[in-house]
Design an enzyme around this catalytic site. Structure first.
Site, PDB file in Angstrom:
ATOM      1  N   GLU A  85      -8.591 -20.495 -16.400  1.00 20.06           N
ATOM      2  CA  GLU A  85      -8.965 -21.106 -15.130  1.00 20.06           C
ATOM      3  C   GLU A  85     -10.109 -22.078 -15.432  1.00 20.06           C
ATOM      4  O   GLU A  85     -11.236 -21.673 -15.686  1.00 20.06           O
ATOM      5  CB  GLU A  85      -9.433 -20.043 -14.135  1.00 20.06           C
ATOM      6  CG  GLU A  85      -9.673 -20.638 -12.758  1.00 20.06           C
ATOM      7  CD  GLU A  85     -10.663 -19.845 -11.912  1.00 20.06           C
ATOM      8  OE1 GLU A  85     -10.581 -19.957 -10.683  1.00 20.06           O
ATOM      9  OE2 GLU A  85     -11.520 -19.120 -12.470  1.00 20.06           O
ATOM     10  N   ASP A 101     -10.541 -15.854 -16.368  1.00 18.94           N
ATOM     11  CA  ASP A 101     -11.276 -16.280 -15.187  1.00 18.94           C
ATOM     12  C   ASP A 101     -12.446 -17.194 -15.554  1.00 18.94           C
ATOM     13  O   ASP A 101     -13.156 -16.946 -16.536  1.00 18.94           O
ATOM     14  CB  ASP A 101     -11.818 -15.022 -14.485  1.00 18.94           C
ATOM     15  CG  ASP A 101     -12.518 -15.343 -13.183  1.00 18.94           C
ATOM     16  OD1 ASP A 101     -11.830 -15.785 -12.258  1.00 18.94           O
ATOM     17  OD2 ASP A 101     -13.748 -15.154 -13.098  1.00 18.94           O
ATOM     18  N   ASP A 137      -1.880  -1.373  -3.956  1.00 18.58           N
ATOM     19  CA  ASP A 137      -2.260  -0.633  -5.159  1.00 18.58           C
ATOM     20  C   ASP A 137      -1.234  -0.848  -6.265  1.00 18.58           C
ATOM     21  O   ASP A 137      -0.183  -1.455  -6.044  1.00 18.58           O
ATOM     22  CB  ASP A 137      -2.439   0.859  -4.831  1.00 18.58           C
ATOM     23  CG  ASP A 137      -1.396   1.365  -3.851  1.00 18.58           C
ATOM     24  OD1 ASP A 137      -0.202   1.191  -4.161  1.00 18.58           O
ATOM     25  OD2 ASP A 137      -1.763   1.886  -2.766  1.00 18.58           O
ATOM     26  N   HIS A 193      -5.060 -17.074  -4.753  1.00 18.18           N
ATOM     27  CA  HIS A 193      -5.882 -16.206  -3.903  1.00 18.18           C
ATOM     28  C   HIS A 193      -7.199 -16.876  -3.495  1.00 18.18           C
ATOM     29  O   HIS A 193      -7.949 -16.308  -2.711  1.00 18.18           O
ATOM     30  CB  HIS A 193      -6.171 -14.905  -4.644  1.00 18.18           C
ATOM     31  CG  HIS A 193      -6.971 -15.137  -5.890  1.00 18.18           C
ATOM     32  ND1 HIS A 193      -6.466 -15.813  -6.991  1.00 18.18           N
ATOM     33  CD2 HIS A 193      -8.247 -14.839  -6.199  1.00 18.18           C
ATOM     34  CE1 HIS A 193      -7.410 -15.893  -7.916  1.00 18.18           C
ATOM     35  NE2 HIS A 193      -8.493 -15.314  -7.467  1.00 18.18           N
ATOM     36  N   ASP A 194      -7.509 -18.040  -4.060  1.00 18.77           N
ATOM     37  CA  ASP A 194      -8.750 -18.751  -3.701  1.00 18.77           C
ATOM     38  C   ASP A 194      -8.494 -19.967  -2.815  1.00 18.77           C
ATOM     39  O   ASP A 194      -9.459 -20.608  -2.368  1.00 18.77           O
ATOM     40  CB  ASP A 194      -9.462 -19.272  -4.958  1.00 18.77           C
ATOM     41  CG  ASP A 194      -9.977 -18.161  -5.858  1.00 18.77           C
ATOM     42  OD1 ASP A 194     -10.367 -17.098  -5.341  1.00 18.77           O
ATOM     43  OD2 ASP A 194      -9.985 -18.366  -7.087  1.00 18.77           O
ATOM     44  N   ASP A 213      -5.762 -10.256 -15.678  1.00 19.06           N
ATOM     45  CA  ASP A 213      -6.787 -11.230 -15.326  1.00 19.06           C
ATOM     46  C   ASP A 213      -8.095 -10.688 -15.889  1.00 19.06           C
ATOM     47  O   ASP A 213      -8.500  -9.574 -15.534  1.00 19.06           O
ATOM     48  CB  ASP A 213      -6.829 -11.297 -13.780  1.00 19.06           C
ATOM     49  CG  ASP A 213      -7.529 -12.520 -13.248  1.00 19.06           C
ATOM     50  OD1 ASP A 213      -8.468 -13.005 -13.902  1.00 19.06           O
ATOM     51  OD2 ASP A 213      -7.153 -12.970 -12.137  1.00 19.06           O
ATOM     52  N   ASP A 248      -4.258   3.870   2.481  1.00 20.01           N
ATOM     53  CA  ASP A 248      -5.703   3.638   2.610  1.00 20.01           C
ATOM     54  C   ASP A 248      -5.990   2.189   3.045  1.00 20.01           C
ATOM     55  O   ASP A 248      -7.148   1.782   3.133  1.00 20.01           O
ATOM     56  CB  ASP A 248      -6.443   3.967   1.305  1.00 20.01           C
ATOM     57  CG  ASP A 248      -6.105   3.012   0.173  1.00 20.01           C
ATOM     58  OD1 ASP A 248      -5.167   2.202   0.329  1.00 20.01           O
ATOM     59  OD2 ASP A 248      -6.777   3.074  -0.870  1.00 20.01           O
ATOM     60  N   ASN A 292      -0.483   4.520  -0.355  1.00 17.91           N
ATOM     61  CA  ASN A 292      -1.143   5.773   0.038  1.00 17.91           C
ATOM     62  C   ASN A 292      -1.929   5.634   1.340  1.00 17.91           C
ATOM     63  O   ASN A 292      -2.825   6.417   1.624  1.00 17.91           O
ATOM     64  CB  ASN A 292      -2.051   6.291  -1.084  1.00 17.91           C
ATOM     65  CG  ASN A 292      -3.182   5.326  -1.388  1.00 17.91           C
ATOM     66  OD1 ASN A 292      -3.188   4.204  -0.868  1.00 17.91           O
ATOM     67  ND2 ASN A 292      -4.128   5.731  -2.195  1.00 17.91           N
ATOM     68  N   ASP A 321       0.843  -1.196   0.000  1.00 14.72           N
ATOM     69  CA  ASP A 321       0.000   0.000   0.000  1.00 14.72           C
ATOM     70  C   ASP A 321       0.880   1.248   0.000  1.00 14.72           C
ATOM     71  O   ASP A 321       1.680   1.432   0.903  1.00 14.72           O
ATOM     72  CB  ASP A 321      -0.885  -0.034   1.251  1.00 14.72           C
ATOM     73  CG  ASP A 321      -1.771   1.199   1.380  1.00 14.72           C
ATOM     74  OD1 ASP A 321      -1.961   1.900   0.372  1.00 14.72           O
ATOM     75  OD2 ASP A 321      -2.265   1.438   2.500  1.00 14.72           O
TER      76      ASP A 321
END
Ligand code: GLC
Ligand code: CA
Length: 558
Positions: free
Chosen positions: A250, A199, A29, A314-315, A98, A25, A23, A21
């Site tokens: 995928e 995807d 990013d 990520h899954d 992706d 938040d 910035n 990150d």
């Protein structure tokens, strides 16, 4: 098989919102990726796959797109993207995006139009059906909900959503839809990106007639319907073949036979795929089963198509936690899995943090979980009257969030990921497991990945060599060879020996190897003997020991 740059690539997956990150938040990013490109380059990866960062209401972490031509605010701006692409390529690496072609967000203007009236010109861009007996058209489940159909009172019909309610499925039968999506692809490809991860690609085609199924829980009915391969061939003709790119689909619920249809080079569809015979169907480590899967795929694809190798993303929770041993043998088993993935046939994918042996996180309350799949499943099960704590415990191990916790950069607050409030909690073990510590340690998991990738760049056998498993159904020991005969490197044979257990194990070498000497190229123990002399009868492997040898002497003729 002919050689190509994309077969030789090593892909590093960046789940940007959890990467870095810039910035404050609390979200990673695009600028954060740019800042860490030197790190990725120092690992040796040659391509970076970034999860979706298009404009999106972000119900499913960017997989619900509301504008394919814009960047999500959290991720940054189009200028940031252009800089990312430039900085990746300036370093000699490649960028893979992706794309989500099966569905959009319900906030996409196409869907807003489609749902506005039955005679809207975009009505047919999505999949609308009348109620049946006052209820949904079929008893199908979606990935994230008890029903794949959502009733829309305004027009009195149901729409299909294979994932969340906010992710309506597009109607690929409609040629306008297909042309519009090809335009999206061309937009990004014309910017010069080098690859596409497609995807949920096995879901594009829908059945002629929707009908009830006997076992709604087994959702393979969402995938692999006739028509799919015509779409992929059309997409290849209209888009892919005009660019020099790597495409990876995928592809849920494919077998080696159906998978070949996607990647057989003569069919001109995709370059490679992710199949899920391991991640979706092998909840815990099961070596005999894993060997069977590898053997089947290697045989089916040999000389015809290219596979991918990965054990997490990520899954799916982190590989060292799920398939290794993230306690006493964390470092050894992380290295063993790495050695295995990088020496099996196929393109290796590294999911951010894997290269430092990050472990799967478990949060102690449902409130800490952000994932829509996790939250929905929890609500569904608790709704049935089950004990909430028990539901939480049962869902923790395979929750998608367990691999989505922030990248662990250092031992400072929030693991150095952000100076704000992270969107999801960091894994408390970041004080020990982090990049800074890994870079200080010559024996780190990171250093081991570097060594593996360096070898790949020097030895085509790792990419193009034939694969032979010589360890049968041994429960704990996995031994296989890779062999390549070619004009450049002559005859090369490698032997990989892995002990996937906490005990020492012996492995009797087959006769034809007794005559050969073996030289060690890489091991996850510092004191493994550098040479195995001729006539050694067996390998002795310590807990989670993983060794890579060059076999000396001539190859047998087959
Ligand atoms: C894929 C993505 C996953 C997403 C789903 C719906 O499986 O990897 O994260 O939720 O598609 O787009
Ligand atoms: Ca940010």
């Amino acid at each position: 098989m002919h050689r190509a740059w994309w077969k030789e690539t090593v892909v590093y997956q960046v789940y940007w919102r959890s990467f870095y990150d810039t910035n404050a938040d609390g979200y990673g990013d695009l600028n954060g990726i740019v800042e860490k490109l030197d790190y990725i380059q120092s690992l040796g990866a040659t391509m970076i796959w970034v999860n979706p960062f298009y404009a999106s209401p972000d119900k499913d972490n960017g997989y619900d797109i509301s504008d394919y031509y814009a960047i999500m605010d959290k991720a940054g701006s189009m200028a940031d993207f252009d800089r990312l692409l430039e900085e990746v390529q300036r370093r000699g690496m490649k960028l893979m995006m992706d794309v989500v072609l099966n569905h959009t967000s319900d906030a996409h203007p196409w869907f807003r139009e489609s749902r506005s009236s039955r005679d809207n010109p975009k009505r047919d861009w999505y999949i609308w059906r009348d109620p049946v007996n006052g209820g949904p058209p079929t008893n199908w489940r979606s990935y994230f909900n008890p029903s794949a159909w959502q009733f829309d009172p305004q027009t009195g019909q149901y729409y299909l959503h294979s994932f969340a309610i906010e992710q309506p499925d597009l109607n690929w039968r409609n040629p306008e839809v297909r042309q519009e999506l090809y335009r999206v692809l061309r937009f990004w490809l014309d910017k010069g990106i080098d690859g596409l991860r497609l995807d949920a690609i096995a879901l594009l085609a829908k059945p002629d007639v929707f009908a009830d199924v006997e076992q709604p829980e087994d959702i393979r009915y969402l995938t692999n319907h006739p028509g799919l391969h015509e779409y992929l061939q059309e997409m290849h003709r209209e888009v892919f073949r005009h660019y020099d790119i790597l495409t990876v689909g995928e592809a849920a619920f494919v077998t080696p036979q159906t998978g070949l249809l996607y990647v057989d080079e003569r069919r001109r569809e995709l370059n490679t795929l992710f199949h899920f015979e391991v991640l979706d169907e092998m909840p815990e480590w099961d070596l005999p089963r894993f060997k069977r899967i590898q053997r089947k795929w290697a045989e089916a694809l040999k000389g015809r198509g290219t596979n991918s190798q990965f054990l997490n993303n990520h899954d799916h929770t982190r590989q060292v936690t799920r398939y290794g041993n993230d306690g006493a043998y964390r470092v050894q088993s992380a290295k063993l899995l790495a050695l295995m993935l990088h020496t099996l046939p196929g393109i290796p994918y590294i999911y951010q943090g894997e290269e430092i042996g990050m472990t799967g996180v478990r949060y102690d309350s449902i409130a800490a979980y952000q994932d829509i799949a996790m939250r929905n499943k929890y609500a569904e099960e608790v709704g049935k009257g089950r004990d909430p704590n028990e539901v939480l415990r049962s869902l923790q191990p395979l929750s998608r969030d367990s691999s989505r916790s922030p990248m662990q950069w250092n031992a400072q607050e929030h693991a150095g990921f952000t100076t704000g409030d992270p969107w999801i909690r960091v894994n408390p073990n970041y004080r020990e497991i982090n990049v800074e510590a890994a870079l200080r340690d010559e024996e780190s998991v990171f250093a081991f990945y570097q060594a593996l990738i360096r070898l790949r760049k020097q030895h085509p056998v790792m990419i193009y060599g034939d694969y032979t498993d010589i360890s049968g159904d041994d429960q704990h020991v996995y031994v296989y060879t890779r062999e390549l005969r070619d004009s450049e490197s002559g005859e090369v044979r490698w032997l990989i020996a892995l002990n996937h257990s906490e005990q020492q194990r012996d492995f009797a070498l087959p006769d034809e190897l007794l005559q050969a000497g073996m030289k060690l190229l890489l091991s996850n123990y510092t004191d493994t003997a550098q040479e195995l002399p001729q006539h050694v009868q067996k390998l002795q492997l310590r807990p989670y020991e993983a060794c890579l040898y060059v076999v000396e002497g001539r190859l047998r003729t087959q």
